[in-house]
Design a protein around this motif. Sequence first.
Motif, PDB file in Angstrom:
ATOM      1  N   PRO A  46      37.468  36.224  48.423  1.00 53.15           N
ATOM      2  CA  PRO A  46      36.715  35.704  47.586  1.00 53.15           C
ATOM      3  C   PRO A  46      37.434  35.453  46.004  1.00 53.15           C
ATOM      4  N   ASP A  47      38.421  36.317  45.900  1.00 51.32           N
ATOM      5  CA  ASP A  47      39.220  36.146  44.368  1.00 51.32           C
ATOM      6  C   ASP A  47      39.551  34.797  44.270  1.00 51.32           C
ATOM      7  N   THR A  60      38.504  32.018  44.812  1.00 55.68           N
ATOM      8  CA  THR A  60      37.569  30.950  43.675  1.00 55.68           C
ATOM      9  C   THR A  60      36.775  31.905  42.835  1.00 55.68           C
ATOM     10  N   ASN A  61      37.241  32.796  42.542  1.00 54.85           N
ATOM     11  CA  ASN A  61      36.760  33.772  41.362  1.00 54.85           C
ATOM     12  C   ASN A  61      37.687  34.125  40.298  1.00 54.85           C
ATOM     13  N   SER A  62      38.194  35.342  40.491  1.00 57.39           N
ATOM     14  CA  SER A  62      39.152  35.780  39.249  1.00 57.39           C
ATOM     15  C   SER A  62      40.431  35.186  39.268  1.00 57.39           C
ATOM     16  N   CYS A  79      40.772  31.899  40.258  1.00 57.38           N
ATOM     17  CA  CYS A  79      40.544  30.241  40.661  1.00 57.38           C
ATOM     18  C   CYS A  79      41.448  29.493  39.901  1.00 57.38           C
ATOM     19  N   SER A 134      32.436  36.686  51.170  1.00 56.02           N
ATOM     20  CA  SER A 134      31.238  36.975  50.643  1.00 56.02           C
ATOM     21  C   SER A 134      30.188  36.050  51.173  1.00 56.02           C
ATOM     22  N   ASP A 180      33.986  26.262  40.885  1.00 55.41           N
ATOM     23  CA  ASP A 180      34.859  26.933  41.594  1.00 55.41           C
ATOM     24  C   ASP A 180      35.578  26.379  42.699  1.00 55.41           C
ATOM     25  N   GLN A 203      34.670  25.846  45.442  1.00 56.38           N
ATOM     26  CA  GLN A 203      34.293  26.176  46.976  1.00 56.38           C
ATOM     27  C   GLN A 203      33.148  25.505  47.537  1.00 56.38           C
ATOM     28  N   THR A 212      29.657  32.706  41.508  1.00 56.37           N
ATOM     29  CA  THR A 212      31.244  32.841  41.109  1.00 56.37           C
ATOM     30  C   THR A 212      31.257  33.425  39.667  1.00 56.37           C
ATOM     31  N   SER A 213      32.719  33.917  39.469  1.00 58.37           N
ATOM     32  CA  SER A 213      32.797  34.196  38.443  1.00 58.37           C
ATOM     33  C   SER A 213      34.112  33.605  37.716  1.00 58.37           C
ATOM     34  N   CYS A 214      34.089  32.595  38.458  1.00 60.27           N
ATOM     35  CA  CYS A 214      35.448  31.618  38.118  1.00 60.27           C
ATOM     36  C   CYS A 214      35.172  30.801  36.626  1.00 60.27           C
TER      37      CYS A 214
END
Length: 415
Positions: A138-139, A141-143, A145, A157, A360, A362, A405-407
Amino acid sequence: MGMARNVLGLSIASALLSAAGGAWAQKGETVKIGWVDPLSGLMAPVGQNQIKSFQFIAEHFNKNNPAGVKFEMVPIDNKLSPQESINAVKSLIDQGVRYIVQGNGSGAALAIMDAVAKHNERNPGKELVYLNYAAVDPDLTNSKCNYWHFRLDADTSMKMEALTTFMKEQADIKKVYLINQNYAHGQQVSRYAKENLARKRSDIQVVGDDLHPLAQVRDFAPYVAKIKASGADTVITGNWGSDLTLLVKAAHDAGLDVKFYTYYAGVTGTPTALGATAAGKVFVVAYANSNMPGEVGKLGDQFKAKFNDDYYTLATYHAFAMLSSAMAQAKTTDPAKVARTMEGLRFKSFNGDVEMRKSDHQLQQPLYVTVWKKADTKNPYSVENTGYNFQTVKYYDSYVSSTPTSCDMKRPGTP
């Protein structure tokens, strides 16, 4: 990494062409796509199946796609190594390749993502686009991305969200053992399994949580002994390739009577290891099943007839459907313009309506939970010629498996 057989109808391709206003500005162009994944080592059988899948679906799309382009695959063996993946990117750039696909291993995925981003920053006008078809950390497309990265598989996730939604209703699950490969993907499977079970079924005990080296273990008997001793009734694993096949074999040899909830039991080698004794006991969460209807089934049958192998990596179809659709709409094969068009792109695919989420990159898509069962009239496909296949027990719409997402996407031209 995904399983099953796939495809998007030619009528949909025609509709995309119409929607693009008959955009054939790039008709007849050859678009080279670099493929960077293992063709040697323990994971070689997986890579060999997947490059055949890409080449097979490229041939299919070359007959008819909305942009009128021709796709050509350029494969490079990265030996499952991040450093070899970086070398492969450099080699592909030298060969004039502007699109790269990879899927086996999130470590290699991150290395490719970084290499592509650095190249694009230093070489405006000569950008590369990276399509990730199976690396599901998942990272990514998150932290971590990145604008030039687009993921076509559902991430860990998302799959765990769907899988634990199903497991929540299974009253026979009391004690769960986690066993995963010791790299980003396996670590994330463990993490999300524990978080999701705690939230949805706090009564379930996690009685073991093992991480082992990726693609190095040849005997899983010691791990199986620990699972047996723990009293677990259920195993959750994100293992793939030899690491799942050998785990299943060791479990069978030891008489381990548990249910396996997996991501990749449909991947090369594992179905043969399952055999009749695993019927009703092995589950998979994926974006398809063994008996997809319509054109997907026909393509899968053609693949089987040609290679005596199973077409299980559906994201190969997503890749060409999305690229050709975006190229038609952008009226160019230029990666910078195609990337801009792929953001937020929606299309109807073999598993329902899908969308490349702009925030993101995704892909949002429905997911299936399937179980290993004997082939029958309704579900006739024989996976690895075993007489068995993965049959749907639950289908989840995109919104069920979607995760936030956190992207914080940095787009070209923005500070």
